[in-house]
Design a protein around this motif. Sequence first.
Motif, PDB file in Angstrom:
ATOM      1  N   CYS A  41       0.826  -1.216   0.000  1.00 42.96           N
ATOM      2  CA  CYS A  41       0.000   0.000   0.000  1.00 42.96           C
ATOM      3  C   CYS A  41       0.858   1.264   0.000  1.00 42.96           C
ATOM      4  CB  CYS A  41      -0.891   0.027   1.240  1.00 42.96           C
ATOM      5  SG  CYS A  41      -1.999  -1.398   1.375  1.00 42.96           S
ATOM      6  N   LEU A  42       0.456   2.255  -0.804  1.00 40.96           N
ATOM      7  CA  LEU A  42       1.191   3.516  -0.875  1.00 40.96           C
ATOM      8  C   LEU A  42       0.487   4.625  -0.102  1.00 40.96           C
ATOM      9  CD1 LEU A  42       2.229   3.394  -4.650  1.00 40.96           C
ATOM     10  CD2 LEU A  42       3.418   2.460  -2.649  1.00 40.96           C
ATOM     11  N   PHE A  43      -0.821   4.773  -0.335  1.00 40.29           N
ATOM     12  CA  PHE A  43      -1.616   5.792   0.364  1.00 40.29           C
ATOM     13  C   PHE A  43      -2.931   5.166   0.804  1.00 40.29           C
ATOM     14  CE2 PHE A  43       0.716   8.160  -3.036  1.00 40.29           C
ATOM     15  CZ  PHE A  43       1.634   8.778  -2.190  1.00 40.29           C
ATOM     16  N   SER A  44      -3.412   5.556   1.971  1.00 38.29           N
ATOM     17  CA  SER A  44      -4.660   4.967   2.475  1.00 38.29           C
ATOM     18  C   SER A  44      -5.858   5.598   1.768  1.00 38.29           C
ATOM     19  CB  SER A  44      -4.800   5.157   3.981  1.00 38.29           C
ATOM     20  OG  SER A  44      -6.088   4.717   4.383  1.00 38.29           O
ATOM     21  N   ASN A  45      -6.358   4.884   0.767  1.00 41.70           N
ATOM     22  CA  ASN A  45      -7.497   5.405   0.005  1.00 41.70           C
ATOM     23  C   ASN A  45      -8.695   5.658   0.920  1.00 41.70           C
ATOM     24  OD1 ASN A  45      -6.081   5.147  -2.507  1.00 41.70           O
ATOM     25  ND2 ASN A  45      -6.446   2.939  -2.424  1.00 41.70           N
ATOM     26  N   ALA A  46      -8.899   4.775   1.900  1.00 39.19           N
ATOM     27  CA  ALA A  46     -10.065   4.917   2.788  1.00 39.19           C
ATOM     28  C   ALA A  46      -9.944   6.159   3.667  1.00 39.19           C
ATOM     29  CB  ALA A  46     -10.219   3.672   3.655  1.00 39.19           C
ATOM     30  N   ALA A  47      -8.742   6.393   4.229  1.00 37.56           N
ATOM     31  CA  ALA A  47      -8.570   7.571   5.087  1.00 37.56           C
ATOM     32  C   ALA A  47      -8.646   8.854   4.260  1.00 37.56           C
ATOM     33  CB  ALA A  47      -7.231   7.492   5.827  1.00 37.56           C
ATOM     34  N   ILE A  48      -8.086   8.818   3.051  1.00 36.87           N
ATOM     35  CA  ILE A  48      -8.158   9.991   2.165  1.00 36.87           C
ATOM     36  C   ILE A  48      -9.618  10.299   1.833  1.00 36.87           C
ATOM     37  CG2 ILE A  48      -7.618  10.804  -0.170  1.00 36.87           C
ATOM     38  CD1 ILE A  48      -4.958   9.109   0.126  1.00 36.87           C
ATOM     39  N   ALA A  49     -10.380   9.237   1.534  1.00 41.45           N
ATOM     40  CA  ALA A  49     -11.796   9.426   1.195  1.00 41.45           C
ATOM     41  C   ALA A  49     -12.578   9.945   2.405  1.00 41.45           C
ATOM     42  CB  ALA A  49     -12.387   8.110   0.697  1.00 41.45           C
ATOM     43  N   ALA A  50     -12.266   9.412   3.586  1.00 37.31           N
ATOM     44  CA  ALA A  50     -12.983   9.855   4.791  1.00 37.31           C
ATOM     45  C   ALA A  50     -12.700  11.323   5.090  1.00 37.31           C
ATOM     46  CB  ALA A  50     -12.575   8.984   5.983  1.00 37.31           C
ATOM     47  N   ARG A  51     -11.445  11.712   4.971  1.00 39.55           N
ATOM     48  CA  ARG A  51     -11.093  13.112   5.264  1.00 39.55           C
ATOM     49  C   ARG A  51     -11.682  14.059   4.206  1.00 39.55           C
ATOM     50  NH1 ARG A  51      -6.506  12.845   8.860  1.00 39.55           N
ATOM     51  NH2 ARG A  51      -7.587  12.240  10.789  1.00 39.55           N
ATOM     52  N   TYR A  52     -11.721  13.599   2.969  1.00 37.04           N
ATOM     53  CA  TYR A  52     -12.350  14.386   1.893  1.00 37.04           C
ATOM     54  C   TYR A  52     -13.831  14.610   2.212  1.00 37.04           C
ATOM     55  CZ  TYR A  52     -14.350  15.136  -2.823  1.00 37.04           C
ATOM     56  OH  TYR A  52     -15.039  15.610  -3.913  1.00 37.04           O
ATOM     57  N   ALA A  53     -14.496  13.524   2.630  1.00 34.41           N
ATOM     58  CA  ALA A  53     -15.922  13.645   2.960  1.00 34.41           C
ATOM     59  C   ALA A  53     -16.124  14.629   4.105  1.00 34.41           C
ATOM     60  CB  ALA A  53     -16.487  12.270   3.324  1.00 34.41           C
ATOM     61  N   ARG A  54     -15.239  14.577   5.089  1.00 38.31           N
ATOM     62  CA  ARG A  54     -15.347  15.478   6.230  1.00 38.31           C
ATOM     63  C   ARG A  54     -15.036  16.920   5.829  1.00 38.31           C
ATOM     64  NH1 ARG A  54     -16.438  16.700   9.796  1.00 38.31           N
ATOM     65  NH2 ARG A  54     -14.753  17.039  11.265  1.00 38.31           N
ATOM     66  N   GLU A  55     -13.883  17.102   5.225  1.00 35.33           N
ATOM     67  CA  GLU A  55     -13.369  18.469   5.093  1.00 35.33           C
ATOM     68  C   GLU A  55     -13.833  19.183   3.825  1.00 35.33           C
ATOM     69  OE1 GLU A  55      -9.139  18.587   5.929  1.00 35.33           O
ATOM     70  OE2 GLU A  55      -9.396  17.064   7.494  1.00 35.33           O
ATOM     71  N   VAL A  56     -14.103  18.434   2.770  1.00 34.65           N
ATOM     72  CA  VAL A  56     -14.547  19.074   1.525  1.00 34.65           C
ATOM     73  C   VAL A  56     -16.065  19.024   1.414  1.00 34.65           C
ATOM     74  CG1 VAL A  56     -14.393  19.036  -0.998  1.00 34.65           C
ATOM     75  CG2 VAL A  56     -12.366  18.514   0.398  1.00 34.65           C
ATOM     76  N   LEU A  57     -16.654  17.870   1.718  1.00 33.44           N
ATOM     77  CA  LEU A  57     -18.107  17.739   1.572  1.00 33.44           C
ATOM     78  C   LEU A  57     -18.854  18.155   2.833  1.00 33.44           C
ATOM     79  CD1 LEU A  57     -18.278  14.333  -0.371  1.00 33.44           C
ATOM     80  CD2 LEU A  57     -18.086  16.660  -1.285  1.00 33.44           C
ATOM     81  N   GLY A  58     -18.136  18.315   3.943  1.00 31.92           N
ATOM     82  CA  GLY A  58     -18.784  18.788   5.164  1.00 31.92           C
ATOM     83  C   GLY A  58     -19.654  17.757   5.864  1.00 31.92           C
ATOM     84  N   ILE A  59     -19.353  16.466   5.664  1.00 30.94           N
ATOM     85  CA  ILE A  59     -20.110  15.410   6.345  1.00 30.94           C
ATOM     86  C   ILE A  59     -19.559  15.262   7.768  1.00 30.94           C
ATOM     87  CG2 ILE A  59     -20.616  12.922   6.325  1.00 30.94           C
ATOM     88  CD1 ILE A  59     -20.512  13.117   3.228  1.00 30.94           C
TER      89      ILE A  59
END
Length: 347
Positions: free
Chosen positions: A136-154
Amino acid sequence: MKTGLVILREQGLHETGNHPENASRFPPVLERLTGDSRSRTLPVFESREASVEDLLRAHAESHVENVRVAAGNGPTWLDGDTVVSPESFRVALRAAGASLVAVDAVTDPGGDLSSAFAIVRPPGHHATSDRAMGFCLFSNAAIAARYAREVLGIDRVAVLDWDVHHGNGTQDILYEDPSVLFISFHQWPLYPGSGWLDESGAGEGRGFTVNLPMPPGSGDIEHLEGFNAIAGPILEQFDPGLLIISAGQDGHVADQLANQNLTAAGYHALAEASARFAERRGIGLAALHEGGYNPLTLPLLDHAIYAGIGGFAPDLSGDVPAPDAGDPGWVERLGQIRRIQSRYWHL
Ligand SMILES: [Zn+2]
């Protein structure tokens, strides 16, 4: 329940040679799943490239730069079992980006998708904030979770990881974060060695990491009991606005990297239970591919998951039956998990 697929056309450019996580894993998977999509007129999305900013919500800048430089000089090994080739950084950006496409698709207020399955490699859940490991190079799940939080405001996001190996990287990134619940089913003991049941978060994140270390020999019954007794009730109480699944199918009885006895029916049931939860709550579900290394059974297993999150009947013919091994020590383990988690949740 309407589902969709996110595909990564460039996946073959992440060349790993003679390695379990290789470019030949997904062509047969994609053939089967795009066939499902065609016959059911389900949408297929293209990946996009995640930005470095997207990665930096989960990873240290030095790590992102290390992977970029190492890949450019590749092929080279980042740890004992993680190799990069010249295009790996770009493919990894698109794998993370495909995960964001899946999140966008299932959270679009004007859209009609309740779930999506992103077929991505390199996988992500062993990559910590500052280190590549375990293919694994980057945690796709953590990146997606943080995107949902910080960009989408979930406000709250849940990550459910059923790969047979502990998702140590995702856990590491989210360990002190109370806004993202991380639940992991994994064989224990097994690589990478973490994920014992007393690892439950730190600081403000205490109680928001939930580990279910499954004894070797665990199968469908044990995993579904773990879902019904622990993961499901905690998900209900956490009340997320998005469910992300780290979908690794290497706990299958015919997968050589571990010793679990899950069948395609078991994976289907886990996916279906997750989708039912998301549907009841009216939230989106984004499944991101992690492990799964038997080329003969992976298309079947991914089909079972796609059907489970999409609410259509799977064709499970060709599955390998699980041995009837009796209780692998699960009854006692479930009691231990319940005792630990009862500190934080009503179980
Ligand atoms: Zn795995």
